[in-house]
Write a protein that holds these residues in place. Structure first.
Motif: not given
Length: 504
Positions: A114-123, A102-105, A92-96, A25-26
């Motif tokens: 490279x991305x198993x899944x994407x998590x974005x918090x208030x961006x 925004x960079x993870x997206x 990896x799973x990415x969380x930003x 998890x990144x």
């Protein structure tokens, strides 16, 4: 903290290993912050993941070059991918959070393989539309010029300064304030000039091809009202949302346990982690809607920790076997293997994933996680959410996912391809997970057909539980923008039954 990268643009990172080798998890922090943004979440997340916390150029322990070109989005994406390759992770799973989201997206749009899944918090750097970019750019340029002229002292009087926040816990406030106080002016200015606005990829949102979870702190008055409109821009079968009603902009800090539960629940939903026997995670729901973005309020949400309205106080499975490809035109094999028989990964050269020479595949044991098709992948397919199948008298696909530390196949250097991976044998009653891989062109859609004949559209991965011995045939159909359609099949021997004739 170790540093990685070319001299002059090295980034800091911390690797928190898992005793059982859990998948990575990144974590990526926001503007003027550091890895301390996720300090309160580490204990909870490390129970399920190998955690890699990355610091952006110009932040934390990372270097802060003077030239703004080093902070460009494409360079930021490349550094993270090169770091993952250096650490030995193929996916990896990415969380930003905020700018990190925004960079993870952006990374998920540019390198979905490279991305198993994407998590974005208030961006809001991720959510802003072209009008937002036009309005935000002068403000960021002005901030950069002032920082270069005066230093960062004046920023301590703004909402950017974490010491002012009444929503942060004492430890996070202390660590984030410490890291803010040691920010180099060149790092802040370069990020403001070249990343905060330019990382936005509004026009490309509909092309997202990986599972996406948006976490919304409802007390972030700048971002929360626009969350539905932002989420509606993505394919509805990929987008999910979790709302944290007592959290503001730094939602992962303000409601840490709920955030951690959302992350692990999402990872299980998309088959990145194995679901527990009795799962009680938060419900992930798809969102639509049509709200209008507006004003510089979104810029504040892209940056500030305090946000608006701040007046109140698993076991890892072995990699699956990759089967041969069935196509409508000549296509090379896709899976490379090393001398040890383990799947090889391409190198990241100048931000481009370069596939190794194709080689014969080596079978591995046990199933892996589901995957989803990507528009123009350069490596391997990515994880997709599991969808419930319609009722049928035949055995149904199960929702039992399996952890996967990395992808297991590498596409060819050129030409469209399709492949289907999974175990070659299984016991009666054992869940069989297969996933498709595709690339070499603009992929529009990938469908999976189960042994019952049931088709799962826009799905590049699926699980199925057999109830009797037999030879179970799965197939994947990949549709490309140029009209080409490629099909791959995979046979699984259940209960010792021979699959005569192999797969085709």
């Amino acid at each position: 903290m170790p540093l990685f990268g070319a001299p002059g643009e090295r980034i800091g990172y911390e690797l928190y290993s898992h005793p059982d080798g859990a998948p990575p998890l990144v974590l990526i922090h926001g503007f003027t912050a550091s890895k301390a943004s996720f300090e309160v979440n580490l204990a909870g997340l490390r129970e399920h993941f190998t955690v890699v916390s990355v610091e952006l150029l110009g932040h934390g322990d990372s270097e802060a070059p003077e030239d703004p070109v080093f902070y460009r989005p494409e360079r930021a994406v490349r550094r993270i991918l090169q770091l993952l390759e250096h650490l030995g992770y193929g996916r990896a799973l990415f969380c930003g959070h905020s700018l990190g989201g925004a960079l993870a997206l952006r990374l998920a749009l540019e390198a979905p393989e490279w991305v198993a899944g994407l998590i974005v918090i208030n961006s809001s750097s991720a959510a802003g539309d072209p009008q937002w970019r036009d309005a935000a750019r002068p403000s960021m340029s002005e901030m950069a010029a002032r920082v270069r002229a005066e230093g960062t002292g004046f920023m301590k009087k703004t909402r950017l300064y974490p010491a002012h926040s009444r929503r942060l816990d004492p430890l996070s406030r202390e660590l984030l304030t410490r890291d803010f106080d040691r920010l180099a002016p060149a790092g802040v200015a370069g990020t403001a000039d070249s990343l905060v606005v330019d990382v936005n990829a509004w026009e490309r949102h509909p092309t997202l091809s990986v599972p996406f979870l948006l976490i919304v702190g409802e007390r972030d008055a700048d971002f929360a009202p626009n969350a539905d409109a932002f989420l509606s821009r993505f394919p509805p079968d990929l987008a999910r949302v979790i709302r944290l009603p007592e959290a503001g902009h730094a939602a992962n800090i303000e409601q840490p346990r709920q955030f951690e539960e959302a992350v692990t629940g999402f990872a299980r939903e998309i088959a990145y982690l194995r679901a527990p026997a009795a799962q009680g995670s938060m419900v992930l729901t798809a969102l639509g809607g049509a709200l209008v973005f507006g004003g510089l309020g979104l810029l504040a949400a892209a940056l500030f920790f305090t946000g608006g309205n701040d007046s109140d106080g698993g076991t890892i499975a072995a990699a699956p076997e990759t089967t041969r490809i069935a196509t409508q035109s000549p296509v090379a094999q896709v899976a490379g293997t090393s001398a040890s028989g383990q799947p090889t990964r391409p190198s990241v050269v100048g931000g481009t994933a370069v596939a190794p020479s194709p080689a014969a595949t080596t079978p591995n044991a046990s199933p892996s996680a589901a995957a989803t098709a990507t528009p123009a992948p350069t490596r391997a397919a990515t994880v997709a959410p599991t969808q419930s199948a319609p009722a049928t008298a035949a055995p149904q696909p199960t929702a039992t996912p399996t952890d996967v530390p990395s992808p297991t196949a590498v596409p060819t250097a050129s030409g469209p391809f399709a492949a289907l991976s999974g175990p070659s044998t299984a016991a009666v009653g054992e869940a069989i997970t297969v996933y498709a891989q595709s690339g070499g062109g603009n992929v529009l859609r990938t469908d999976i057909k189960l042994p019952t004949g049931q088709a799962l559209t826009h799905q590049a991965g699926a699980s199925y539980t057999s109830t009797a011995p037999g030879c179970y045939i799965f197939s994947a159909t990949v549709y490309f923008a140029d009209g080409k359609t490629l099909t791959a099949t995979h046979a699984v021997s259940v209960g010792g039954v021979l699959c005569s004739g192999g797969q085709g």
